[in-house]
Scaffold this motif. Structure first.
Motif, PDB file in Angstrom:
ATOM      1  N   ILE A 116     -62.797  31.928  -1.353  1.00  0.00           N
ATOM      2  CA  ILE A 116     -63.916  30.975  -1.295  1.00  0.00           C
ATOM      3  C   ILE A 116     -65.221  31.674  -1.681  1.00  0.00           C
ATOM      4  O   ILE A 116     -66.017  31.142  -2.455  1.00  0.00           O
ATOM      5  N   ASN A 117     -65.433  32.868  -1.148  1.00  0.00           N
ATOM      6  CA  ASN A 117     -66.666  33.594  -1.477  1.00  0.00           C
ATOM      7  C   ASN A 117     -66.728  33.932  -2.960  1.00  0.00           C
ATOM      8  O   ASN A 117     -67.773  33.796  -3.602  1.00  0.00           O
ATOM      9  N   GLY A 118     -65.587  34.391  -3.486  1.00  0.00           N
ATOM     10  CA  GLY A 118     -65.542  34.717  -4.911  1.00  0.00           C
ATOM     11  C   GLY A 118     -65.843  33.498  -5.770  1.00  0.00           C
ATOM     12  O   GLY A 118     -66.605  33.555  -6.732  1.00  0.00           O
ATOM     13  N   LEU A 119     -65.255  32.373  -5.380  1.00  0.00           N
ATOM     14  CA  LEU A 119     -65.506  31.118  -6.094  1.00  0.00           C
ATOM     15  C   LEU A 119     -66.981  30.756  -6.061  1.00  0.00           C
ATOM     16  O   LEU A 119     -67.570  30.363  -7.063  1.00  0.00           O
ATOM     17  N   GLY A 120     -67.548  30.902  -4.863  1.00  0.00           N
ATOM     18  CA  GLY A 120     -68.963  30.551  -4.701  1.00  0.00           C
ATOM     19  C   GLY A 120     -69.845  31.373  -5.620  1.00  0.00           C
ATOM     20  O   GLY A 120     -70.763  30.863  -6.256  1.00  0.00           O
ATOM     21  N   ALA A 121     -69.536  32.675  -5.712  1.00  0.00           N
ATOM     22  CA  ALA A 121     -70.358  33.559  -6.557  1.00  0.00           C
ATOM     23  C   ALA A 121     -70.220  33.183  -8.020  1.00  0.00           C
ATOM     24  O   ALA A 121     -71.205  33.021  -8.741  1.00  0.00           O
ATOM     25  N   ILE A 122     -68.994  33.013  -8.457  1.00  0.00           N
ATOM     26  CA  ILE A 122     -68.791  32.740  -9.880  1.00  0.00           C
ATOM     27  C   ILE A 122     -69.214  31.323 -10.227  1.00  0.00           C
ATOM     28  O   ILE A 122     -69.594  31.041 -11.383  1.00  0.00           O
ATOM     29  N   ALA A 123     -69.212  30.429  -9.240  1.00  0.00           N
ATOM     30  CA  ALA A 123     -69.641  29.050  -9.479  1.00  0.00           C
ATOM     31  C   ALA A 123     -71.125  28.985  -9.813  1.00  0.00           C
ATOM     32  O   ALA A 123     -71.598  28.006 -10.368  1.00  0.00           O
ATOM     33  N   THR A 124     -71.869  30.028  -9.436  1.00  0.00           N
ATOM     34  CA  THR A 124     -73.289  30.078  -9.776  1.00  0.00           C
ATOM     35  C   THR A 124     -73.495  30.907 -11.039  1.00  0.00           C
ATOM     36  O   THR A 124     -74.258  30.527 -11.930  1.00  0.00           O
ATOM     37  N   LEU A 125     -72.790  32.034 -11.120  1.00  0.00           N
ATOM     38  CA  LEU A 125     -73.036  32.964 -12.223  1.00  0.00           C
ATOM     39  C   LEU A 125     -72.618  32.385 -13.568  1.00  0.00           C
ATOM     40  O   LEU A 125     -73.400  32.368 -14.527  1.00  0.00           O
ATOM     41  N   SER A 126     -71.368  31.905 -13.631  1.00  0.00           N
ATOM     42  CA  SER A 126     -70.845  31.455 -14.921  1.00  0.00           C
ATOM     43  C   SER A 126     -71.653  30.298 -15.519  1.00  0.00           C
ATOM     44  O   SER A 126     -72.069  30.362 -16.678  1.00  0.00           O
TER      45      SER A 126
END
Lengths: 795, 241
Positions: A265-275
């Motif tokens: 979930i945390n990884g998703l959250g980070a990449i959901a903003t970065l990408s």
């Protein structure tokens, strides 16, 4: 177009005329919005599902595994400040014997109250009943496990439990938040065919495991908002239970299933903003280039409209609407594709995570935010164009645009280089260096596209490396057998005589607490025989580390947690036996990507513990033929005192298959997105370039240049841009991969950061392919150019 | 002179108007000491060679630019002191422009190019009638790329007139046209002046066209050298250049 103002009609037709260019930008924007919606939706779906599931099952905040504690002794724990409630239970590992399924199947047997009541780590019944109390040996099995083996209420399942074969009557199937990510022993991905959770009545468990009036696991909940005070409470509970042999005290954040789920979930959250940010920035930059060009191209028209009496505000809005038109189409398409893709991503997650409900809900605020982001991107990209409109003096605007600023570029000062260049190269380099913003935009897009490719490829390479390192170099056994309790080495002889066994190595697993300075962590030491062949710790370069006759070889992760280095002495307190604290030196630090490992010579370990030679398990090398393996599995299941069996080949196959599916999707998407970034930006830059230099191009054609030679000029520009951009993108992609590995860095699993040659080669090959593909579109435009008309364009 | 031709009451009065452009360290005085009344209902022709300040004069009168010195009076308002929004309103409500290269919006049809102006006006003329006036009612749905130069210029004139402005400013309206087409466009301008009573100002380097106006202003080196009254303006059909 009835009812539309003339300016809006002009807008629609301008959009249609520039549709190719706008499509390119729209694609970049659409990918950004698509990524945003997909990843944010998946993130929300997972987060929401986790919160609801944990609430539904009353997920515990801590687990304490002990040897055996009388229930009466638990009042002290209940009364601890900060503890809301506790649930004691009995849990044991077991081996399941399923007819028609030869491979070993492991299970975790957990006691539940005989009558339905509110407990921590509750279950969600999916089929059947909660212990209808017709028999003592009723069992509720985990849903995916039941489905994998076509088990239903009414059937029976045989397990090897506490040295006895027991038949259990299935009365239902269930899920529990505790095993959302259900990991069997030694694996990192769920394998429902080879691991299941079995819930039995407490009365049955007490009787089967000799635990009457006792428990060997305490689950507890802390007061809300406990924070770091919760760790202190857990430590105090552990201290209270020390006399009963504490093996492990696990806060929720370190619980295996929760760790994997939370990391995801945390990884998703980070990449959901970065990408999405990367793509939307690219789109804004590319839109900027296009709109600036369009405003310049239309300066006479815009000047005339000002002369007619249109206000600055009207015309600024008109320019902004161009970008907003693109954003509307791209945003809506991105939202729709994002929703479809998020359903796909959610389906993928259902493979790994067991939720009672994990739907692909539409989160309208996310779609709204996605559209808003598209509009923000469009406005940002239109600002310069709008500013130019504001600055436009109508009188000046209606005069022909003065010729572009000439003058030399800085490269011309390097005379020994410049003088050797042909006219074509001079044209190319001047064009790149004079249009700095456009060139910089192209570099940025190429770098981002490259970064995406490198990141994805490195992720695949890292997973492959980890599997290879951990399961082919460090662990080389075919079968691992874990025993219920330490035994003498008499089992060795029995094991050697099992069918198909070529070689046996015993090991000793000592659960303990490591301390160094103020650092403390629970773990275990694996004692290996001298010259062990089947477990071989490795260093970073893959070289084998020989376990010394004295001292410990600990994993890098454990060393970091304990802040220990080679030569330091660790205080080790075993949880079983005499529980006497001993000091052991760190002889070497090994690399490992799974768990917190520590190794020692088994004889040395036994001596330090004042124990005779003991074994906790056996590692076997076996005949690979299917028939011999089947015979072996059959006999192993009959061996006494076997707690768990791990077949490495099947485990690796499951791991590869599980990872492969998600990798394939990820690679396809990454290549698509990178292609959009490369091609979208390049096509836009080239076509704008061509539009601005139409007269120049037409003149060259009139002089005798062929369209292909003209195309070659633009191709050179694009190759330089994409070459430099790719070069910048390679380390950028490495850095993103490194960040990703850092994000997933945990006690249970770590990702190595590796970049084998194929990552770079494939990335560069794709970058070149995209460049040529984009150029194909541009070359087509050149071939279609009516250069006679272009020569007559008014200056 | 049009039937509704003016008395001596001016529509616009330029008092000591000058315009200097500063480009880096260089100052160029494009217009100086200009004093001129533009009479209501007249057809005024300004002639002068290239660089004489004709276009600058047009821009000042049309509110596209502001003078460096002097005043330009329109209905008791000094355009020289007007804010940008006031000049925009002036251009919208009082002025129609016709440019040498037509300046049509390429993505709008002939009719739509006219409507882009009438949408701004509070008292526009009927678009169909204006298109009929310029002889383009059959070509209303054609885009500029489908029209000849003369037809495009007529669309531009229709656009300027349809706003129903007080003042029509024409910058080299026949400059990009052949001889015969140019005369037809000139006829149109004269008709607008005579039949609709529009005040028309034409700037040109072509001295031959000066004969069609009621007055001729001669510009040279940014100054008015001479203003001639034309007793009997020549019909456009009789003009030869």
């Amino acid at each position: 177009m009835v009812g539309l103002s003339m300016l809006d009609r002009k807008l629609f037709r301008d959009l249609w005329t520039a549709k190719g260019l706008l499509l390119a930008i729209g694609a970049i924007m659409g990918v950004g919005i698509n990524n945003f919606v997909t990843l944010q939706s998946a993130h929300h779906n997972l987060s929401r599902a986790k919160v609801e599931y944990y609430q539904q099952c009353r997920m515990a905040d801590f687990w304490i595994d002990v040897k055996k504690v009388p229930l009466a002794e638990l009042d002290a724990v209940r009364r601890l400040p900060g503890v809301l409630e506790i649930t004691p239970r009995v849990q044991f590992k077991a081996v399941v014997d399923l007819p028609g399924f030869d491979e070993p199947v492991n299970a975790l047997v957990i006691s539940m109250p005989d009558r339905r009541q509110t407990v921590l780590n509750d279950i969600v019944l999916r089929q059947g009943d909660y212990f209808p109390d017709r028999q003592d040996n009723e069992v509720i099995v985990s849903e995916k496990f039941a489905r994998a083996h076509r088990l239903h209420p009414g059937q029976t399942v045989r397990i090897l439990l506490n040295n006895r074969r027991q038949e259990l009557a299935i009365v239902g199937t269930a899920l529990s938040s505790e095993y959302t990510y259900a990991l069997g022993p030694g694996t990192i991905v769920p394998d429902p065919e080879r691991f299941g959770v079995l819930y039995v009545k407490r009365s049955f468990a007490e009787s089967a495991f000799n635990m009457q009036g006792a428990a060997n696991q305490i689950c507890g909940r802390l007061e809300a908002g406990a924070g770091t005070a919760g760790d202190e409470t857990l430590r105090r509970a552990e201290t209270l239970l020390e006399p009963f042999g504490v093996f492990q005290a696990t806060p929720l954040r370190l619980q295996a299933s929760n760790q994997f789920l939370s990391n995801e979930i945390n990884g998703l959250g980070a990449i959901a903003t970065l990408s999405p940010s990367v793509f939307l920035t690219m789109a804004a930059l590319v839109l900027n280039v296009l709109l600036t060009r369009l405003v310049r191209q239309q300066r006479t028209v815009l000047g005339t409209l000002k002369a007619l009496g249109h206000t600055d505000g009207t015309l600024v809005v008109h320019v902004l609407k161009l970008g907003i038109g693109v954003a509307t189409v791209a945003g809506l398409t991105g939202c729709l594709c994002g929703h479809l893709l998020s359903s796909m991503v959610t389906t993928l997650y259902r493979q790994f995570f067991d939720f009672p409900e994990l739907g692909g809900r539409v989160f309208w605020p996310i779609h709204g935010l996605g559209l808003l982001a598209a509009y923000a991107c469009a406005v940002a990209g239109s600002l310069q164009g709008a500013w130019q409109v504001l600055r436009l003096q109508p009188a000046e605007a209606m005069r022909p645009e003065p010729p572009q600023r000439g003058g030399s570029v800085w490269l011309e000062r390097l005379r020994f280089v410049w003088d050797r260049l042909s006219s074509d190269w001079r044209l190319v380099l001047r064009s790149l260096l004079r249009n700095r913003f456009r060139t910089a935009t192209g570099l940025f897009a190429a770098a981002m596209g490259t970064g995406i490719l490198v990141h994805s490829f490195m992720l695949v390479a890292s997973q492959k490396f980890m599997i290879d390192f951990q399961f082919y170099r460090v662990t080389r056994s075919d079968i691992d057998v874990m025993l219920e309790a330490e035994r003498g080495d008499e089992l060795l002889s029995d094991a050697r005589h099992l069918p198909g066994v070529d070689y046996v190595e015993p090991f000793l697993e000592v659960a303990c607490t490591f301390e160094h300075g103020h650092a403390r962590r629970k773990g275990s030491i694996t004692g290996l025989v001298a010259d062990a062949r089947l477990t071989t710790p490795r260093d970073r370069s893959g070289e084998r580390i020989i376990v010394p006759e004295a001292g410990l070889v600990i994993s890098r992760r454990l060393a970091d947690i304990l802040q220990a280095e080679t030569g330091d002495r660790l205080r080790v307190t075993p949880v079983k036996g005499q529980r006497r604290t001993i000091e052991l030196p760190v002889a070497r630090i090994a690399d490992s990507y799974l768990g917190l490992t520590a190794y020692a010579h088994s004889d040395y370990l036994s001596r330090q513990l004042d124990e005779g030679p003991l074994i906790s398990g056996l590692q076997l090398q076996v005949d690979p033929s299917e028939e011999r393996r089947r015979e072996l599995f059959r006999d192993i299941k009959r061996m006494p005192a076997v707690q768990a069996i791990q077949a490495r080949r099947e485990m690796i196959e499951n791991l590869i298959e599980s990872l492969l599916k998600s990798q394939q999707i990820m690679i396809v998407l990454s290549i698509t997105f990178a292609g959009v970034a490369f091609c979208g930006s390049m096509i836009n830059a080239s076509l704008v370039n061509l539009a601005e230099r139409q007269r120049e191009v037409a003149t060259l054609l009139a002089l005798g240049y062929t369209p292909w030679r003209i195309g070659a000029l633009l191709l050179r520009e694009n190759l330089i841009t994409s070459g430099v951009g790719t070069t910048l993108g390679l380390p950028f992609g490495y850095w993103i991969a490194w960040l990703t590995a850092l994000a997933y860095d945990g006690d249970l699993v770590r990702l190595p950061v590796v970049g084998p040659w194929w990552v770079w080669t494939a990335t560069i090959a794709l970058a070149i392919t995209f460049t040529f593909a984009a150029h194909g579109v541009v070359q087509r435009q050149i071939l279609k150019l009516d250069f006679v008309q272009a020569l007559n364009v008014k200056e | 002179m049009s039937p509704t031709a003016t008395s001596a009451e001016p529509l616009l009065r330029l008092e000591n108007v000058g315009r200097t452009y500063v480009m880096g360290e260089v100052s160029v005085e494009v217009l100086k000491h200009v004093n001129l009344d533009i009479r209501r209902g007249e057809l005024l022709v300004m002639v002068g060679p290239s660089g004489s300040g004709k276009t600058t004069m047009l821009n000042l009168v049309g509110g596209l630019d502001t003078p460096s010195v002097g005043s330009i009076w329109f209905q008791e308002r000094d355009l020289a002191k007007a804010r940008a929004t006031e000049l925009t309103a002036y251009r919208r409500d009082e002025v129609g422009f016709v440019f040498q290269f037509y300046n049509l919006v390429p993505n709008l049809t002939a009719e739509e190019n006219v409507r882009v102006a009438t949408e701004l006006s509070s008292r526009p003329l009927n678009v169909d009638e204006v298109l009929r006036l310029v002889g383009l009612e059959q070509r209303r749905d054609h885009f500029p790329s489908q029209l000849s130069g003369g037809e495009q210029q007529r669309v531009a004139i229709a656009r300027a007139v349809a706003k129903n402005p007080e003042l029509l400013l024409c910058d080299e309206p026949t400059g990009a046209l052949d001889f015969e087409t140019g005369k037809r466009v000139l006829r149109l301008l004269v008709d607008l002046n005579e039949k609709l009573g529009k005040t028309v100002v034409v700037i040109t380097h072509n001295v031959a066209l000066a004969q069609v106006g009621h007055r001729v202003v001669h510009l040279r080196s940014g100054e008015i050298r001479q203003i001639d009254e034309v007793a009997e303006p020549t019909a456009p059909e009789e003009v030869v250049w």
